[in-house]
Design a protein around this motif. Structure first.
Motif, PDB file in Angstrom:
ATOM      1  N   ASP A  10       0.865  -1.555   0.271  1.00  0.00           N
ATOM      2  CA  ASP A  10       0.150  -0.272  -0.027  1.00  0.00           C
ATOM      3  C   ASP A  10       0.675   1.193   0.376  1.00  0.00           C
ATOM      4  OD1 ASP A  10      -2.531  -1.508  -0.024  1.00  0.00           O
ATOM      5  OD2 ASP A  10      -2.454  -1.529   2.119  1.00  0.00           O
ATOM      6  N   ASP A  68       4.974   7.769  -5.395  1.00  0.00           N
ATOM      7  CA  ASP A  68       4.985   6.435  -6.330  1.00  0.00           C
ATOM      8  C   ASP A  68       6.011   7.083  -7.514  1.00  0.00           C
ATOM      9  OD1 ASP A  68       3.433   5.354  -4.778  1.00  0.00           O
ATOM     10  OD2 ASP A  68       1.773   5.222  -6.795  1.00  0.00           O
ATOM     11  N   ARG A  90       4.931   1.358 -12.119  1.00  0.00           N
ATOM     12  CA  ARG A  90       4.763   2.540 -10.951  1.00  0.00           C
ATOM     13  C   ARG A  90       5.700   2.048 -10.576  1.00  0.00           C
ATOM     14  NH1 ARG A  90       0.414   5.925  -9.480  1.00  0.00           N
ATOM     15  NH2 ARG A  90      -0.299   6.248 -11.127  1.00  0.00           N
ATOM     16  N   ARG A  92       6.949   2.153  -6.172  1.00  0.00           N
ATOM     17  CA  ARG A  92       6.202   1.704  -4.433  1.00  0.00           C
ATOM     18  C   ARG A  92       7.035   1.230  -3.531  1.00  0.00           C
ATOM     19  NH1 ARG A  92       0.275   0.832  -4.769  1.00  0.00           N
ATOM     20  NH2 ARG A  92       0.670   3.238  -5.737  1.00  0.00           N
ATOM     21  N   VAL A  97       4.876  -1.799  -8.893  1.00  0.00           N
ATOM     22  CA  VAL A  97       3.602  -2.457  -8.762  1.00  0.00           C
ATOM     23  C   VAL A  97       2.243  -2.230  -9.136  1.00  0.00           C
ATOM     24  CG1 VAL A  97       3.355  -1.486  -6.528  1.00  0.00           C
ATOM     25  CG2 VAL A  97       3.203   0.261  -7.903  1.00  0.00           C
ATOM     26  N   ALA A  98       2.409  -1.616 -10.669  1.00  0.00           N
ATOM     27  CA  ALA A  98       1.824  -2.311 -11.952  1.00  0.00           C
ATOM     28  C   ALA A  98       2.947  -1.493 -12.912  1.00  0.00           C
ATOM     29  CB  ALA A  98       0.928  -1.062 -11.571  1.00  0.00           C
ATOM     30  N   ASP A 102      -2.063  -0.330 -15.793  1.00  0.00           N
ATOM     31  CA  ASP A 102      -2.812  -0.679 -14.652  1.00  0.00           C
ATOM     32  C   ASP A 102      -1.938   0.683 -14.315  1.00  0.00           C
ATOM     33  OD1 ASP A 102      -4.544  -3.068 -15.228  1.00  0.00           O
ATOM     34  OD2 ASP A 102      -3.170  -4.655 -14.570  1.00  0.00           O
ATOM     35  N   ALA A 103      -1.295   0.570 -14.780  1.00  0.00           N
ATOM     36  CA  ALA A 103      -0.122   1.507 -13.736  1.00  0.00           C
ATOM     37  C   ALA A 103      -0.243   3.167 -13.550  1.00  0.00           C
ATOM     38  CB  ALA A 103       1.490   1.860 -14.033  1.00  0.00           C
ATOM     39  N   ARG A 105      -3.682   4.162 -14.262  1.00  0.00           N
ATOM     40  CA  ARG A 105      -4.662   3.953 -13.763  1.00  0.00           C
ATOM     41  C   ARG A 105      -4.759   4.384 -12.393  1.00  0.00           C
ATOM     42  NH1 ARG A 105      -6.291   0.390 -18.234  1.00  0.00           N
ATOM     43  NH2 ARG A 105      -5.648  -1.516 -17.409  1.00  0.00           N
ATOM     44  N   GLU A 106      -3.568   3.656 -11.841  1.00  0.00           N
ATOM     45  CA  GLU A 106      -3.990   4.011 -10.032  1.00  0.00           C
ATOM     46  C   GLU A 106      -4.098   5.606 -10.432  1.00  0.00           C
ATOM     47  OE1 GLU A 106      -0.983   1.692  -7.930  1.00  0.00           O
ATOM     48  OE2 GLU A 106      -1.524  -0.329  -8.489  1.00  0.00           O
ATOM     49  N   GLY A 107      -3.804   6.263 -10.866  1.00  0.00           N
ATOM     50  CA  GLY A 107      -4.190   7.202 -10.487  1.00  0.00           C
ATOM     51  C   GLY A 107      -2.736   8.198 -10.739  1.00  0.00           C
TER      52      GLY A 107
END
Length: 588
Positions: A10, A68, A90, A92, A97-98, A102-103, A105-107
């Motif tokens: 997380d 990130d 991404r 972290r 982590v992605a 997907d990397a 879309r995590e923001g």
């Protein structure tokens, strides 16, 4: 190191184990502590001293704990389970982590880094070299494996010299090969006289070189270096000079040059080194491949205590017993742990010799002692690595290990034979049946003769295969020099040295040095850009997968990341965190 964890941390969570914390290694019973040459580093250990290069400025900045890092707009060759190519990744807490959409879309990420279409690969794992020898070179060491003209070599040495106090020595004492240069020679005395400090070069292949200031420097120490008509040293003078320099080395000098070596190779994309030791001498010797095996890693240990290692160090124990009692090997197996340490520095197995001698050991001491040593390693449940330089070596290793395997099964121990220039298809099959792996990559850069193994035959056999350079004492560590020879079948002078059809593709070369090398270091969370893995990656200065062959050897990194921290940057990737400012240093 067992099955890779699927856990994705997380935000704000520190994934993996801190280098101050405990580790639990698979391959041995639960083992805890951080390698530190005698004890774990305390919270008060200083992370870096001012004036020690780009690792000195360590403070919480973007990319720190919980923040990130998102790389976008790249050609990211993941070497994941599907060998996919993605446009984003991404990071972290030191882990990927992605990947891909997907990397994104995590923001948002505070650090969103546009790669500008650059090519990215996982961090390169050199699964057999002698980086600790390089780390113990005296003087102010300069890496020269990535320059290809005398003018560029002199410019590199000069750039170092201007930062070195007057009268102190600038060195490039291996790895360097004369075949890097069109003349197949090193710069001579006249050329090196342009460097404003004493200069001494010892090439692993191609002789030695000094300037007049170095001749005078050693004359003041009572050592005569004779120069021949071509402007190169001749006789024993350079070896004696090396011995004197080693006698005078301080722990601080070893630490400084250990850092310089690791930073140099980080600039060439190597994020993990598996060191295979040195020929042991109790006191300093004149040969470039000699060092004290018990103090060899002190520079790395000091850096690890201070949390300043810019690359992962793994090391095997090179053993040199020559009597049936096997005193050194027996003590090692009783009193050491394999795969013990931290994410940044960890012990391995026995290698690249089980006992004294080349290959199986018959050349030096007779096969019976070597067989006894191999059985002892098998009974202890350790990994074992031997090297092969000749048809006789590999024949002895195969037959000897079959005898060991019949008595003490080695199928699950991941034993290894490296180099294997003369291995046959039958021998590959017999080793495969015992669960043994092979390392390739070493070869034509050494002296230009037919020393390369039959890569295609070996890879197609299905036996575990990984990449190694064997560099540091007899050849180059630079992976791009070795990839060039593996891909083209040529040495650095452009001569064919292998039979046609035995070369590898560019994708295979990188896979051998990343994804496939996980088997050899027993760590499933390195060698690929995929969620859960340590965030080790390299942003290349060119698209290695499409550039003309003649550009392969000149490939370099513009940004290298180890465990989510940038350890090398040329400044070409805008917005990237500075070296020494990532998640490991957020609490500094």
């Amino acid at each position: 190191m067992g099955k890779k964890s699927e856990h994705v941390p997380d935000p704000g969570e520190k994934s993996g184990i801190s280098r101050r914390g405990l580790i639990v290694g698979s391959g041995t019973a639960a083992v805890a502590a951080v390698l530190s040459g005698g004890g774990a580093a305390s919270a008060a250990t200083p992370r870096a001293a001012a004036g020690r290069g780009h690792t000195a400025a360590r403070s919480a900045q973007p990319g720190g704990a919980g923040e990130d890092i998102l790389f976008v707009n790249g050609r990211i060759h993941t070497f994941d389970d599907n060998d996919s190519v993605a446009e984003a990744v991404r990071v972290r807490g030191g882990r990927f982590v992605a990947v891909g959409q997907d990397a994104i879309r995590e923001g948002n990420a505070r650090n969103r880094i546009d790669l500008g279409g650059r090519t990215v690969i996982p961090g390169i794992i050199d699964s057999h070299n002698h980086i600790a020898l390089v780390a113990n070179r005296p003087g102010h060491w300069v890496g020269l494996e990535d320059v290809f003209t005398h003018e560029d070599a002199v410019a590199r040495l000069t750039a170092k010299a201007v930062a070195v106090p007057a009268g102190e020595l600038v060195t490039s004492l291996g790895p360097i090969v004369a075949m890097q240069f069109p003349s197949n020679t090193l710069p001579n005395l006249t050329m090196l006289n342009a460097v404003p400090r004493p200069v001494m070069i010892m090439a692993e292949q191609g002789g030695n070189a000094v300037n007049q200031a170095a001749v005078d420097y050693f004359a003041a120490k009572g050592i005569t270096i004779t120069i021949n008509a071509a402007g190169y040293p001749t006789g024993a003078g350079v070896g004696l000079a090396l011995q004197r320099l080693r006698q005078e080395m301080t722990p601080e000098e070893r630490e400084r040059n250990a850092l310089a070596a690791l930073e140099y190779y980080a600039g060439l994309g190597i994020t993990t080194h598996l060191d295979e030791g040195a020929f042991h001498v109790d006191t300093p010797g004149t040969a470039i491949w000699n060092e004290n095996a018990y103090t060899l890693h002190n520079g790395f240990l000091a850096l690890n205590r201070a949390e300043r290692l810019p690359a992962r160090i793994r090391f095997d124990y090179l053993e040199e017993d020559s009597t049936a009692e096997l005193p050194r090997l027996t003590a090692r197996l009783k009193n050491s742990f394999p795969f013990y340490g931290s994410d940044m520095m960890r012990s391995g197995g026995i290698g690249e010799f089980t006992v004294n001698g080349f290959g199986g050991g018959a050349v030096a001491i007779g096969g019976e002692i070597w067989i006894a040593g191999a059985k002892a390693v098998a009974r202890a449940g350790w990994r074992n690595e031997n090297h092969s330089l000749s048809a006789g070596d590999i024949a002895q290793i195969v037959a000897g290990w079959e005898a060991v395997h019949a008595e003490v099964p080695i199928s699950d121990l991941r034993w290894v034979v490296s180099h294997v220039p003369n291995i046959t298809a039958d021998q590959v099959g017999r080793l495969k049946a015992m669960g043994v792996g092979l390392k390739v990559g070493w070869g034509p850069t050494r002296n230009g003769t037919n020393l390369g193994p039959r890569h295609r035959m070996i890879i197609d056999s299905g036996i575990p295969v990984g990449y190694h350079s064997d560099g540091g004492d007899i050849t180059a560590i630079n992976p791009w020099l070795n990839f060039y020879t593996m891909i083209t079948g040529k040495n650095l002078r452009g001569n064919f040295v292998w039979e046609p059809g035995q070369q590898v593709t560019r994708e295979e070369a990188i896979r051998l040095a990343t994804k496939d090398n996980r088997w050899f270091i027993r760590e499933d969370d390195l060698g690929g850009i995929q969620p859960g893995n340590h965030a080790d990656l390299v942003v290349l200065d060119r698209d290695f997968f499409s550039v003309p062959e003649e550009q392969i050897a000149a490939t370099r990194s513009v940004l290298t990341m180890v465990g989510g921290d940038v350890v090398h940057t040329t400044g070409d990737v805008a917005g990237a965190p500075a070296p020494g400012t990532g998640h490991r240093y957020a609490e500094a």
